[in-house]
Design an enzyme around this catalytic site. Sequence first.
Site, PDB file in Angstrom:
ATOM      1  N   ALA A 124      -0.608  12.331   1.696  1.00 23.06           N
ATOM      2  CA  ALA A 124      -1.674  13.120   2.547  1.00 23.06           C
ATOM      3  C   ALA A 124      -1.268  14.525   2.972  1.00 23.06           C
ATOM      4  CB  ALA A 124      -2.519  12.472   3.424  1.00 23.06           C
ATOM      5  N   GLY A 125      -0.328  14.238   3.870  1.00 25.15           N
ATOM      6  CA  GLY A 125       0.809  15.206   4.290  1.00 25.15           C
ATOM      7  C   GLY A 125       1.205  16.140   2.999  1.00 25.15           C
ATOM      8  N   PHE A 130      -8.460  -2.346 -13.371  1.00 26.68           N
ATOM      9  CA  PHE A 130      -7.180  -2.551 -11.887  1.00 26.68           C
ATOM     10  C   PHE A 130      -8.734  -3.435 -11.287  1.00 26.68           C
ATOM     11  CE2 PHE A 130      -4.413  -1.540  -8.827  1.00 26.68           C
ATOM     12  CZ  PHE A 130      -3.580  -1.005  -9.809  1.00 26.68           C
ATOM     13  N   GLN A 169      -5.922  -5.352   4.813  1.00 29.07           N
ATOM     14  CA  GLN A 169      -5.744  -5.810   2.507  1.00 29.07           C
ATOM     15  C   GLN A 169      -4.089  -6.302   2.661  1.00 29.07           C
ATOM     16  OE1 GLN A 169      -5.322  -2.897  -0.544  1.00 29.07           O
ATOM     17  NE2 GLN A 169      -7.661  -3.972  -1.049  1.00 29.07           N
ATOM     18  N   HIS A 195      -2.524  -7.443   0.124  1.00 25.36           N
ATOM     19  CA  HIS A 195      -2.302  -8.137  -1.210  1.00 25.36           C
ATOM     20  C   HIS A 195      -1.742  -9.481  -1.894  1.00 25.36           C
ATOM     21  CE1 HIS A 195      -0.801  -6.347  -5.111  1.00 25.36           C
ATOM     22  NE2 HIS A 195      -1.554  -4.915  -4.695  1.00 25.36           N
ATOM     23  N   LEU A 246       6.531  -5.648  -3.327  1.00 25.05           N
ATOM     24  CA  LEU A 246       4.612  -5.572  -3.435  1.00 25.05           C
ATOM     25  C   LEU A 246       5.218  -5.275  -5.614  1.00 25.05           C
ATOM     26  CD1 LEU A 246       2.287  -4.487  -3.894  1.00 25.05           C
ATOM     27  CD2 LEU A 246       2.770  -2.428  -4.367  1.00 25.05           C
ATOM     28  N   GLU A 303      -0.986  -4.473  -9.172  1.00 23.73           N
ATOM     29  CA  GLU A 303      -1.893  -4.902  -8.619  1.00 23.73           C
ATOM     30  C   GLU A 303      -1.856  -4.717 -10.580  1.00 23.73           C
ATOM     31  OE1 GLU A 303      -5.310  -4.884  -6.281  1.00 23.73           O
ATOM     32  OE2 GLU A 303      -6.764  -4.336  -8.129  1.00 23.73           O
ATOM     33  N   ARG A 337      -8.953  -7.282  -4.400  1.00 24.37           N
ATOM     34  CA  ARG A 337      -7.663  -7.387  -3.653  1.00 24.37           C
ATOM     35  C   ARG A 337      -8.536  -8.763  -2.701  1.00 24.37           C
ATOM     36  NH1 ARG A 337      -3.956  -2.797  -3.066  1.00 24.37           N
ATOM     37  NH2 ARG A 337      -3.421  -2.544  -5.379  1.00 24.37           N
ATOM     38  N   HIS A 383      -0.696  -4.967   3.288  1.00 26.41           N
ATOM     39  CA  HIS A 383      -0.584  -3.910   2.480  1.00 26.41           C
ATOM     40  C   HIS A 383      -1.055  -2.529   2.924  1.00 26.41           C
ATOM     41  CE1 HIS A 383       0.601  -2.004  -1.042  1.00 26.41           C
ATOM     42  NE2 HIS A 383      -0.977  -1.998  -1.743  1.00 26.41           N
ATOM     43  N   ARG A 424     -10.592  -2.278   0.523  1.00 23.72           N
ATOM     44  CA  ARG A 424      -9.478  -0.758  -0.502  1.00 23.72           C
ATOM     45  C   ARG A 424     -10.015  -1.747  -1.902  1.00 23.72           C
ATOM     46  NH1 ARG A 424      -4.969   0.765  -2.427  1.00 23.72           N
ATOM     47  NH2 ARG A 424      -4.203  -0.204  -0.916  1.00 23.72           N
TER      48      ARG A 424
END
Lengths: 597, 236
Positions: free
Chosen positions: A18-19, A119, A240, A242, A252, A255, A286, A353, A398
């Site tokens: 994002a940054g 997904f 969330q 996961h 992780l 998925e 999820r 997660h 999400r």
Amino acid sequence: MKIAKHTYDAVIVGAGGAGLRAALQLSESGLKTAVLTKVFPTRSHTVAAQGGVAASLGNSTEDNWHWHMYDTVKGSDWLGDQDAIEFMCRKANEVVVELEHYGMPFDRLDNGKIYQRPFGGHSQNYGQSPVSRSCAAADRTGHAMLHALYQRNVRAKTQFYVEWMALDLIRDADGDVVGVTAMEMETGEVSIFHAKAVIFATGGAGRIYYSSTNAFINTGDGVGMAARAGVPLEDMEFWQFHPTGVAGAGVLITEGVRGEGGILRNAAGERFMERYAPNLKDLASRDVVSRSMVTEINEGRGCGPDKDHVLLDITHLSPETIMKRLPGIREISIQFAGIDPIKAPIPVVPTCHYQMGGIPTNYKGQVVAPKGDNPNTPVTGFYAAGECACASVHGANRLGTNSLLDLLVFGKSAGETVVEDIQSGNLRLKPLPDDAADFSLARMARLENQKDGTNVHEVRLAMQRTMQKHAGVFRFSELLQQGVTAILEVAEQAKTTEIKDKSMVWNTARMEALELDNLIEVAKATMISAEARKESRGAHVRDDAPDTAEFPNGRRDDEWLKHTLWYSEGNRLDYKPVNLQPMSESVDPIALATRTY
Amino acid sequence: MSKRTVQFKIYRYDPDRDEKPYMQDISVDLEPSDKKLLDALVRLKVKDDSTSFRRSCREGVCGSDAMNINGKNGLACLTDVDSLPQPIVLRPLPGLPVIRDLIVDMTQFFKQYNSIKPYLVNDNPPPERERLQSPEEREELNGLYECILCACCSTSCPSFWWNPDKFVGPAGLLAAYRFIADTRDEATNERLDNLEDPYRLFRCHTIMNCVDVCPKSLNPTRAIGKIKDMMVRRAV
């Protein structure tokens, strides 16, 4: 004490997806911009994202953004704001194609287009059948994306302050944001960054839990800073878990493994998801999959000597597919589970997660807070994007691949809004308050002089164990009530943390103590918001709000179709309505319905 | 379960306190869940909070915790602690200035990375949709794009130790070839020009330490060889 001051048009805190996406917008516009980041940009946690980024390109199965929007609203259990969700899903193709033009090495289909895989929770035709919507670079999509974005910023000559940790937000008497304080790791010096606009892109705080897929650096710094500065936090009860963290290690497993055909099995070898989600099975949302797994384990059908995990099986896939599409997963399984997934299934367990809540924003990336009659009044000079922000597109749960999309769309959007607000003259450089750095300096001095204090590691561990026990995959009224008392006690201990290392140079003990202050804000927000929400929705499922005929899944739209707002001061709670209206008049709202997969 | 104790010999230097660096002998008891060297270091930091090192993802993808482990560069998070002979000797990555303890100043390393223009160059107006690339063309990028910029390779390279300001080093050259190999990039000639110099590329003497230490099993030497081949073919 004299303190260095830097002046910019805009300051971005955080250099993950994002940054970096926001930074591109600002650097290319010619505004004087600084990006502060506590780690070198490519070490940000976006790098660990695996499975893909959602966009309805329709490269291998028919698709459109309306379907994506429907899936996202349903995935959010109707807590997401439909204007922001429409905005994100409509923008998806544009930002993904842009990324491809920047050089992102997406996998390809035979016709040369971007490879897409199925997904969880993503469907064709409003829930009918799975769709291939996740644009992927093997199982290293986040790594490929973060590097491509960093590389594009090298081209744009973005100015980075690498290994500078932001400490506190600076607000003036009007409540407007006029800058941040930050500490340079190498010297330990605190500086003021004075700016017309501040964008937070500081990521999540998954380290509030004991078992987490998150990196050590995911300590909710922006969220903590905002809370301390009086900005409310939105929907922090929604975390969330996961479904597939490596049992014992927490690392992780994407998925995308199930997207490529992986199957979850219990101790009897049964594909148990068929019972819980007859339509999408292992590719249900999820929250649904994580709860199903925990139910299997709780009912004695878990695997291993302690029956404490289930198995993720891809042994039926060809080794070629695994080597081509899931090479990183194979490495991780061998490294952290001691298992080659070509030969044997991977032991997995739901693991914390992602933070669905965060700093409240609108779809333009402006931070908003209640003022007078308007619950969504922009805080002048303050913007946020990515996991630290709550737009709210993820609502109560999400969908996989929507986080990489979120950070692209809202990173760009926040950047565009800042450029617009500065170039139009709406934002000017307001004077710094005289006490701009006092709060940060007081925090530093407290830490420096603390005697007979508490131990950072022990307090952090107490927080993590409290969160894990009292606010996990399933939530219990009684445990939540005890959890509030427990976390407030931990927060008291955090006020007197003591470090032995007092060096000015790259003092990681000091850094961890300052990070703990941020984690504690997030933990309090989570526990208190969760205790108060007396319904089950998305990732927040509690024993006293069971599935009934009157209230399917325990969801109480009559009382709880609203966003939580938590204020650090006095642990006050407030609420604001969910926006059920899409951005465009021509788009029909997605009507409330019971969520099944 | 019997108690596991590991003995460390760690390079320590805090310019704020120490006149010069020293090797610290210290041991720490591990929990059964501590599997990787990074787990042991985190455990050690609980005991002595002044022990300084970088770390983040703990799964080998962020590239933060590169260090010299028993004489060989590697990532602490991908190294099984039980596999290491003790005492485990930890030093900062060789050849870069030390800021503190195991933390090195990576400015020179990133300067070299930036010098190869590590971004796609294609000045044609982009199409509305993605640029097309066949799966075979995309496969050319495998083994190149996965680099995590941990600097294990460049800081194990004697040529980089001698000329860190002039020799691009294996990480930077791997990145250079990643863009040369990309069918979407149109700056191959400029990229070769940029490397045509007695030092920038040609200081690589195929010692292959880079290949030996890469925690992602990448092969910078092969990429460098391909750039050299292109250089030669261009000349004839």
